[in-house]
Motif scaffolding. Structure first.
Motif, PDB file in Angstrom:
ATOM      1  N   THR A  71       0.603  -1.063  -0.107  1.00  0.00           N
ATOM      2  CA  THR A  71      -0.134   0.068   0.044  1.00  0.00           C
ATOM      3  C   THR A  71       0.770   1.131   0.147  1.00  0.00           C
ATOM      4  N   GLN A  72       1.818   1.196   0.988  1.00  0.00           N
ATOM      5  CA  GLN A  72       2.943   2.383   0.649  1.00  0.00           C
ATOM      6  C   GLN A  72       3.339   2.588  -0.457  1.00  0.00           C
ATOM      7  N   ALA A  79       8.035   7.266  -6.026  1.00  0.00           N
ATOM      8  CA  ALA A  79       8.549   8.672  -6.294  1.00  0.00           C
ATOM      9  C   ALA A  79       9.444   9.043  -5.238  1.00  0.00           C
ATOM     10  N   VAL A  80       9.116   8.808  -3.642  1.00  0.00           N
ATOM     11  CA  VAL A  80       9.987   8.906  -2.812  1.00  0.00           C
ATOM     12  C   VAL A  80      11.226   8.171  -2.810  1.00  0.00           C
ATOM     13  N   THR A  84      14.852   9.769  -3.123  1.00  0.00           N
ATOM     14  CA  THR A  84      16.199   9.261  -2.244  1.00  0.00           C
ATOM     15  C   THR A  84      17.146   8.422  -2.972  1.00  0.00           C
ATOM     16  N   SER A  85      17.044   7.577  -3.819  1.00  0.00           N
ATOM     17  CA  SER A  85      17.980   6.838  -4.432  1.00  0.00           C
ATOM     18  C   SER A  85      19.060   7.841  -4.938  1.00  0.00           C
TER      19      SER A  85
END
Length: 141
Positions: A71-72, A79-80, A84-85
């Protein structure tokens, strides 16, 4: 315009960095493709750092909102993760490309080996968490 003495000085500095890396037991960065692909110092360290951040963030969101991993991911997690990567990869590669070794910054309990092992455990934890939630069909916590 470069002078011949500049080239000699750069060669001597490069040779010293290679010798220092060999003494520390690490594979030196040579600027070749192998530094970041299969066997260089960067891939496992960067993946481990991403896994540590990902595991902690996933568990924090799961504890606060009750959302499982899948779900996350579907609610904007990709996108997050991409942002972050990119930020973490650049932040990890810049010191390596400048010749700063991770071992030279290791002190006390914050050693480079501890970071590698924590990253490995975080990778296993993320896979285990996703697999458990997939089998259960509900969030772990």
């Amino acid at each position: 315009m470069r002078k011949p003495t500049d080239v000699v000085l750069e060669t001597e500095i490069g040779a010293k960095k290679l010798a220092d890396a060999e003494v520390l037991g690490e594979k030196p960065l040579t600027g070749s493709r192998d530094d970041n692909h299969g066997g260089g110092p960067a891939p496992e360290r960067i993946n481990g750092r991403l896994a540590m951040i990902g595991f902690v963030a996933t568990m924090a969101v799961e504890l606060s909102s009750g959302q499982d991993v899948f779900t996350q991911i579907s609610n904007g997690g990709v996108a997050v993760f991409v942002v972050t990567s990119v930020v973490l990869s650049v932040a990890s590669l810049v010191p390596l490309l400048k010749g700063v070794s991770v071992q030279s910054k290791s002190k006390g309990i914050m050693t480079s080996d501890a970071e590698l092992w924590n990253g490995r455990f975080a990778m296993l934890g993320l896979v285990g968490l996703a697999f458990t939630e997939l089998v259960k069909g509900t969030p772990l916590v």
